[in-house]
Scaffold this motif. Structure first.
Motif, PDB file in Angstrom:
ATOM      1  N   ALA A 141       0.816  -1.217   0.000  1.00  0.00           N
ATOM      2  CA  ALA A 141       0.000   0.000   0.000  1.00  0.00           C
ATOM      3  C   ALA A 141       0.850   1.268   0.000  1.00  0.00           C
ATOM      4  O   ALA A 141       0.414   2.319  -0.464  1.00  0.00           O
ATOM      5  N   LEU A 142       2.080   1.174   0.538  1.00  0.00           N
ATOM      6  CA  LEU A 142       2.933   2.354   0.705  1.00  0.00           C
ATOM      7  C   LEU A 142       4.177   2.269  -0.177  1.00  0.00           C
ATOM      8  O   LEU A 142       5.252   2.735   0.179  1.00  0.00           O
ATOM      9  N   SER A 143       4.036   1.677  -1.339  1.00  0.00           N
ATOM     10  CA  SER A 143       5.188   1.423  -2.212  1.00  0.00           C
ATOM     11  C   SER A 143       5.766   2.685  -2.846  1.00  0.00           C
ATOM     12  O   SER A 143       6.913   2.683  -3.293  1.00  0.00           O
ATOM     13  N   THR A 144       4.985   3.754  -2.905  1.00  0.00           N
ATOM     14  CA  THR A 144       5.492   5.019  -3.442  1.00  0.00           C
ATOM     15  C   THR A 144       5.195   6.146  -2.459  1.00  0.00           C
ATOM     16  O   THR A 144       4.168   6.133  -1.777  1.00  0.00           O
ATOM     17  N   GLY A 145       6.111   7.085  -2.379  1.00  0.00           N
ATOM     18  CA  GLY A 145       5.902   8.255  -1.522  1.00  0.00           C
ATOM     19  C   GLY A 145       6.320   8.061  -0.085  1.00  0.00           C
ATOM     20  O   GLY A 145       6.142   8.968   0.741  1.00  0.00           O
ATOM     21  N   TYR A 146       6.876   6.907   0.254  1.00  0.00           N
ATOM     22  CA  TYR A 146       7.280   6.634   1.638  1.00  0.00           C
ATOM     23  C   TYR A 146       8.700   6.088   1.673  1.00  0.00           C
ATOM     24  O   TYR A 146       9.052   5.196   0.900  1.00  0.00           O
ATOM     25  N   ASP A 147       9.514   6.662   2.563  1.00  0.00           N
ATOM     26  CA  ASP A 147      10.865   6.161   2.793  1.00  0.00           C
ATOM     27  C   ASP A 147      10.798   5.089   3.873  1.00  0.00           C
ATOM     28  O   ASP A 147      10.097   5.237   4.877  1.00  0.00           O
ATOM     29  N   ILE A 148      11.562   4.015   3.673  1.00  0.00           N
ATOM     30  CA  ILE A 148      11.477   2.874   4.578  1.00  0.00           C
ATOM     31  C   ILE A 148      12.802   2.678   5.305  1.00  0.00           C
ATOM     32  O   ILE A 148      13.861   2.548   4.680  1.00  0.00           O
ATOM     33  N   GLU A 149      12.734   2.642   6.620  1.00  0.00           N
ATOM     34  CA  GLU A 149      13.908   2.417   7.462  1.00  0.00           C
ATOM     35  C   GLU A 149      13.582   1.316   8.470  1.00  0.00           C
ATOM     36  O   GLU A 149      12.491   1.289   9.043  1.00  0.00           O
ATOM     37  N   ILE A 150      14.547   0.424   8.684  1.00  0.00           N
ATOM     38  CA  ILE A 150      14.390  -0.679   9.631  1.00  0.00           C
ATOM     39  C   ILE A 150      15.408  -0.495  10.762  1.00  0.00           C
ATOM     40  O   ILE A 150      16.615  -0.438  10.515  1.00  0.00           O
ATOM     41  N   ILE A 151      14.910  -0.389  11.983  1.00  0.00           N
ATOM     42  CA  ILE A 151      15.763  -0.170  13.149  1.00  0.00           C
ATOM     43  C   ILE A 151      15.639  -1.372  14.077  1.00  0.00           C
ATOM     44  O   ILE A 151      14.527  -1.768  14.430  1.00  0.00           O
ATOM     45  N   ARG A 196      18.665  11.223   0.326  1.00  0.00           N
ATOM     46  CA  ARG A 196      18.244   9.828   0.400  1.00  0.00           C
ATOM     47  C   ARG A 196      17.618   9.376  -0.919  1.00  0.00           C
ATOM     48  O   ARG A 196      16.762  10.057  -1.478  1.00  0.00           O
ATOM     49  N   ASP A 197      18.057   8.234  -1.403  1.00  0.00           N
ATOM     50  CA  ASP A 197      17.466   7.633  -2.594  1.00  0.00           C
ATOM     51  C   ASP A 197      16.126   7.012  -2.191  1.00  0.00           C
ATOM     52  O   ASP A 197      16.086   6.129  -1.323  1.00  0.00           O
ATOM     53  N   PRO A 198      15.011   7.457  -2.757  1.00  0.00           N
ATOM     54  CA  PRO A 198      13.696   6.962  -2.335  1.00  0.00           C
ATOM     55  C   PRO A 198      13.464   5.476  -2.598  1.00  0.00           C
ATOM     56  O   PRO A 198      12.528   4.891  -2.047  1.00  0.00           O
ATOM     57  N   SER A 199      14.298   4.864  -3.419  1.00  0.00           N
ATOM     58  CA  SER A 199      14.106   3.438  -3.721  1.00  0.00           C
ATOM     59  C   SER A 199      14.821   2.521  -2.738  1.00  0.00           C
ATOM     60  O   SER A 199      14.704   1.298  -2.826  1.00  0.00           O
ATOM     61  N   THR A 200      15.558   3.102  -1.782  1.00  0.00           N
ATOM     62  CA  THR A 200      16.352   2.291  -0.871  1.00  0.00           C
ATOM     63  C   THR A 200      15.563   1.888   0.374  1.00  0.00           C
ATOM     64  O   THR A 200      14.543   2.494   0.726  1.00  0.00           O
ATOM     65  N   ILE A 201      16.066   0.859   1.048  1.00  0.00           N
ATOM     66  CA  ILE A 201      15.568   0.437   2.350  1.00  0.00           C
ATOM     67  C   ILE A 201      16.752   0.512   3.299  1.00  0.00           C
ATOM     68  O   ILE A 201      17.767  -0.152   3.106  1.00  0.00           O
ATOM     69  N   GLY A 202      16.657   1.361   4.312  1.00  0.00           N
ATOM     70  CA  GLY A 202      17.765   1.588   5.237  1.00  0.00           C
ATOM     71  C   GLY A 202      17.704   0.685   6.456  1.00  0.00           C
ATOM     72  O   GLY A 202      16.631   0.277   6.899  1.00  0.00           O
ATOM     73  N   PHE A 203      18.870   0.373   7.004  1.00  0.00           N
ATOM     74  CA  PHE A 203      18.982  -0.450   8.204  1.00  0.00           C
ATOM     75  C   PHE A 203      19.827   0.265   9.248  1.00  0.00           C
ATOM     76  O   PHE A 203      20.838   0.890   8.914  1.00  0.00           O
ATOM     77  N   ALA A 204      19.428   0.171  10.503  1.00  0.00           N
ATOM     78  CA  ALA A 204      20.223   0.684  11.609  1.00  0.00           C
ATOM     79  C   ALA A 204      20.216  -0.355  12.727  1.00  0.00           C
ATOM     80  O   ALA A 204      19.169  -0.918  13.041  1.00  0.00           O
ATOM     81  N   SER A 205      21.411  -0.627  13.292  1.00  0.00           N
ATOM     82  CA  SER A 205      21.543  -1.652  14.329  1.00  0.00           C
ATOM     83  C   SER A 205      22.053  -1.034  15.623  1.00  0.00           C
ATOM     84  O   SER A 205      22.991  -0.232  15.616  1.00  0.00           O
ATOM     85  N   ILE A 206      21.444  -1.427  16.734  1.00  0.00           N
ATOM     86  CA  ILE A 206      21.823  -0.972  18.069  1.00  0.00           C
ATOM     87  C   ILE A 206      22.195  -2.201  18.886  1.00  0.00           C
ATOM     88  O   ILE A 206      21.489  -3.220  18.841  1.00  0.00           O
TER      89      ILE A 206
END
Length: 266
Positions: A141-151, A196-206
């Motif tokens: 549903a959110l494939s366009t217009g939304y940046d995706i980040e995984i923390i 930020r490239d809108p086609s990317t999926i970002g990752f952050a690890s703690i």
């Protein structure tokens, strides 16, 4: 009764699994495996519970598997692969919760599944896998217009990053959007990175303390953001999910499955 062998029997996850098996009405501990240097070798596998299971902890893989129908393994990639080779030879099915496999190692496991039945998932939690399904729906549903980040956040002892669960979340999202995670994942940012490239999926690890496992996926749009979060308070959720996987394998002879199969989330 589901006769189960546990790899890494003297570790934190091993103890949780043995406790869950003992509390279960339909599961029985049939083998306990650990590395030769473990101080638990030779001791009863349930001694930490003040209970005698009659199953000693051993470093002999074949001895640990000889009475078992299924092995549950949450160890390290190299150890898991060695265990799976013996499972294949002895006709013992497997539930694999180990993370950090290379693509070649995953291929070796898939090859073993031609002869035995394997459930492999980076996270055995029922709640996490339901979260994966929600992420699949959200990504479509959110494939366009939304940046995706995984923390993701885990305890100080975790040796791989990002977590296997975070990577699986990325794979689920990328697949739902028709992308390849290998081509769109960003694992680190430092210095002048540019926009930020809108086609990317970002990752952050703690990493820190005794955090069992927290995962948040952020869908950041214009004027709003959606966060889907799962937090584990105990490893008990992984052990209960593993026993569900064991039950799923009861009538399976071969094939590679995951928790979506176990929970009928396809």
């Amino acid at each position: 009764m589901h006769k189960i062998a546990v790899a890494g029997a003297s570790g934190r996850m091993g103890h949780m699994l043995i406790e869950a098996i003992r509390a279960s009405q339909d599961c029985q501990l049939a083998g306990a495996l650990d590395i030769a240097s473990s101080p638990a070798i030779g001791n009863d596998a349930a001694a930490f519970l003040g209970h005698a299971s009659g199953v000693p902890v051993t470093a002999d893989i074949r001895a640990a598997l000889k009475n078992a129908r299924v092995l549950i393994d949450f160890t390290r990639p190299e150890g898991t692969l060695a265990h799976i080779r013996h499972c294949r030879e002895m006709g013992v099915n497997a539930v694999i919760g180990t993370t950090g496999f290379s693509e070649d190692q995953k291929a070796q496991i898939a090859d073993s599944a031609r002869d035995i039945a394997i459930v492999m998932a980076p996270n055995m939690s029922v709640g996490v896998n339901v979260t994966m399904k929600l992420l699949e729906m959200a990504a479509k549903a959110l494939s366009t217009g939304y940046d995706i980040e995984i923390i993701e956040a885990h305890h100080r002892h975790k040796v791989d990053a990002p977590s296997g669960t975070a990577l699986k979340m990325g794979e689920v999202i990328a697949q739902a959007m028709g992308r390849d995670l290998k081509e769109c994942a960003v694992y680190a940012r430092e210095g002048v990175t540019g926009e930020r490239d809108p086609s990317t999926i970002g990752f952050a690890s703690i990493r820190g303390g005794d955090i069992v496992g927290d995962h948040t996926v952020l869908f950041a749009g214009t004027g709003e953001r959606i966060e889907i979060t799962h937090k584990s308070a105990s490893r008990a959720t992984y052990s209960q999910g593993s026993l569900r996987a064991v039950r799923f394998l009861a009538d399976k002879r071969k094939g590679l499955f995951d928790m979506f199969d176990v929970l009928n989330l396809r």
